[in-house]
Design a protein around this motif. Structure first.
Motif, short mmCIF file in Angstrom:
data_model
loop_
_atom_site.label_atom_id
_atom_site.label_comp_id
_atom_site.label_asym_id
_atom_site.label_seq_id
_atom_site.Cartn_x
_atom_site.Cartn_y
_atom_site.Cartn_z
N UNK A 167 0.87 -1.18 0.00
CA UNK A 167 0.00 0.00 0.00
C UNK A 167 0.90 1.23 0.00
N UNK A 168 0.60 2.17 -0.90
CA UNK A 168 1.39 3.40 -0.98
C UNK A 168 0.46 4.57 -0.66
N UNK A 169 0.75 5.27 0.42
CA UNK A 169 -0.08 6.41 0.81
C UNK A 169 0.49 7.67 0.17
N UNK A 170 -0.22 8.21 -0.81
CA UNK A 170 0.23 9.42 -1.52
C UNK A 170 0.88 9.07 -2.84
N UNK A 171 0.32 9.58 -3.94
CA UNK A 171 0.86 9.27 -5.27
C UNK A 171 1.50 10.51 -5.90
N UNK A 172 2.32 11.20 -5.13
CA UNK A 172 3.19 12.24 -5.69
C UNK A 172 4.38 11.53 -6.33
N UNK A 173 5.41 12.29 -6.72
CA UNK A 173 6.56 11.66 -7.39
C UNK A 173 7.14 10.48 -6.62
N UNK A 174 7.31 10.60 -5.30
CA UNK A 174 7.91 9.51 -4.52
C UNK A 174 6.97 8.31 -4.44
N UNK A 175 5.70 8.56 -4.20
CA UNK A 175 4.73 7.46 -4.14
C UNK A 175 4.66 6.73 -5.48
N UNK A 176 4.74 7.49 -6.57
CA UNK A 176 4.70 6.87 -7.92
C UNK A 176 5.95 6.03 -8.16
N UNK A 177 7.10 6.51 -7.69
CA UNK A 177 8.34 5.73 -7.86
C UNK A 177 8.29 4.45 -7.03
N UNK A 178 7.78 4.52 -5.80
CA UNK A 178 7.63 3.29 -5.01
C UNK A 178 6.71 2.31 -5.74
N UNK A 179 5.62 2.84 -6.32
CA UNK A 179 4.68 1.99 -7.05
C UNK A 179 5.39 1.26 -8.19
N UNK A 180 6.18 2.02 -8.97
CA UNK A 180 6.88 1.43 -10.12
C UNK A 180 7.89 0.37 -9.68
N UNK A 181 8.62 0.65 -8.60
CA UNK A 181 9.65 -0.30 -8.14
C UNK A 181 8.98 -1.54 -7.53
N UNK A 182 7.90 -1.36 -6.78
CA UNK A 182 7.17 -2.52 -6.24
C UNK A 182 6.65 -3.40 -7.38
N UNK A 183 6.14 -2.75 -8.44
CA UNK A 183 5.62 -3.52 -9.58
C UNK A 183 6.76 -4.33 -10.21
N UNK A 184 7.93 -3.69 -10.38
CA UNK A 184 9.08 -4.39 -10.97
C UNK A 184 9.56 -5.51 -10.05
N UNK A 185 9.34 -5.36 -8.74
CA UNK A 185 9.80 -6.35 -7.76
C UNK A 185 8.84 -7.53 -7.62
N UNK A 186 7.70 -7.48 -8.32
CA UNK A 186 6.79 -8.62 -8.26
C UNK A 186 5.78 -8.59 -7.14
N UNK A 187 5.40 -7.39 -6.69
CA UNK A 187 4.32 -7.30 -5.69
C UNK A 187 3.04 -7.89 -6.30
N UNK A 188 2.24 -8.58 -5.47
CA UNK A 188 0.98 -9.13 -6.00
C UNK A 188 -0.02 -8.01 -6.26
N UNK A 189 -0.15 -7.13 -5.30
CA UNK A 189 -1.06 -6.01 -5.48
C UNK A 189 -0.39 -4.74 -4.95
N UNK A 190 -0.70 -3.62 -5.58
CA UNK A 190 -0.21 -2.33 -5.11
C UNK A 190 -1.41 -1.40 -5.06
N UNK A 191 -1.80 -1.02 -3.86
CA UNK A 191 -2.92 -0.09 -3.69
C UNK A 191 -2.36 1.28 -3.37
N UNK A 192 -2.66 2.25 -4.22
CA UNK A 192 -2.27 3.63 -3.92
C UNK A 192 -3.46 4.34 -3.31
N UNK A 193 -3.21 5.13 -2.29
CA UNK A 193 -4.27 5.93 -1.69
C UNK A 193 -3.97 7.39 -2.04
#
Ligand SMILES: [Zn+2]
Ligand SMILES: [Zn+2]
Length: 331
Positions: A167-193
């Motif tokens: 879960x990523x709280x906040x989708x500013x630049x840093x939240x978006x980068x965490x989302x991209x890296x989690x996706x590349x790392x094989x997270x099953x689900x990524x929920x952005x708030x």
């Protein structure tokens, strides 16, 4: 050369400055290709400042360029090489540096905040602050290596493994980068708030499997093993969002807030709360990750502006209509 200099609050002064030279043995003179503007820059320019900064410096700490000239002792790069510049520079001589905690250096300095940075045609950086990057990366994307290196450091501390939910709280630049890296790392689900519909759309493009507003999350959000506060004041929400045994990374920073924390829940759920501060030895990995082509960060870049329009970029960031503004001095 032209440079955007921090002289007084709220705006940068576009001015002519002498072109710097690689005068010290370990100096690297870089012709700047692209420099990102970040939330920290806005905080430095606030009145009173939300982040310290040295008046008179050329700002810009997220930049890439080409080496023009090197001092006599420089070994890792030569003229013509393309490099990214480290934002925070350790001294390599204090106790924390000796222990390898470079981001906790007792004499840390920051390019573009305490010494001249990259919102200019040229910059001089000591050799320890530059890292070679491949020629094929577009300059505006390569300018994201600095924030990416901070996020890579955070993910390393979190230790997200394939199949975990995040879960990523906040989708500013840093939240978006965490989302991209989690996706590349094989997270099953990524929920952005995230509240903003524009940022929600970007979060989907960066790999979020679900984007919810804070209200929607409270109604129907599920808990996850890994939670990131990319805002800097959401520990209480992060504690609620973490599954028992989960890990929370606190990335965003805000020295003005002290949210009430229910310590009981941390103990009862056996949560691990991790502070993650800037990057540390994470540039090579961030560069390799971008080089791999597994991340497409280009949707995050909402504007590319010439140096003359830096203040316009700052205004638009303040208004919340941009995600990442990149300045190209040669545009
Ligand atoms: Zn920054
Ligand atoms: Zn040090």
């Amino acid at each position: 050369m032209r440079a955007a200099v921090f002289l007084s609050p709220h705006h940068l002064t576009l001015t002519e400055r002498p072109r710097p030279e690689a005068s010290a043995e370990d100096d690297v003179l870089v012709e700047v290709e692209a420099c990102g503007i970040c939330g920290t820059d806005l905080h430095v320019l606030e009145d009173p400042p939300g982040h310290p900064g040295t008046p008179g410096v050329t700002m810009g700490h997220e930049f890439v360029g080409r080496v023009v000239e090197i001092g006599g002792a420089v070994r890792r790069v030569s003229a013509g090489d393309r490099v990214v510049i480290q934002a925070n520079m350790q001294c390599n001589a204090c106790e924390m540096c000796a222990e390898g905690y470079f981001n906790q250096c007792e004499r840390m300095t920051t390019n573009g905040i305490f010494r001249d940075g990259g919102l200019a045609e040229f910059a001089v950086i000591p050799e320890r602050g530059v890292h070679p990057i491949p020629d094929h990366l577009p300059a505006e994307v390569a300018a994201l290596i600095e924030p990416l290196s901070c996020v890579v450091h955070g993910v390393r501390l979190l230790g997200l493994t394939p199949g975990e939910d995040a879960i990523v709280l906040g989708a500013g630049p840093i939240g978006l980068l965490f989302t991209a890296v989690f996706a590349a790392n094989g997270a099953r689900s990524i929920t952005c708030v995230e509240l903003s519909p524009e940022r929600a759309a970007l979060a989907h493009r960066m790999g979020a499997t679900q984007v919810l507003t804070p209200g929607e999350y409270r109604e129907r959000g599920r808990q996850a093993q890994v939670v990131v506060d990319a805002v800097g004041m959401l520990l209480p929400a992060a504690i609620d969002a973490a599954r028992p045994g989960g890990r929370i990374a606190l990335f965003g920073m805000n020295s003005q807030v002290a949210p009430p924390v229910k310590q009981f829940d941390i103990t009862r759920k056996e949560l691990t709360v991790i502070g993650t501060y800037v990057g540390s030895s994470s540039y090579p990995q961030a560069i390799a990750l971008l080089d791999s082509g597994r991340l497409d960060l280009s949707p995050m870049i909402t504007s590319v502006l010439p140096l003359e329009q830096t203040n316009e970029g700052l205004d638009r960031l303040r208004a919340g209509t941009e995600v990442k503004v990149i300045v190209q001095p040669r545009l």
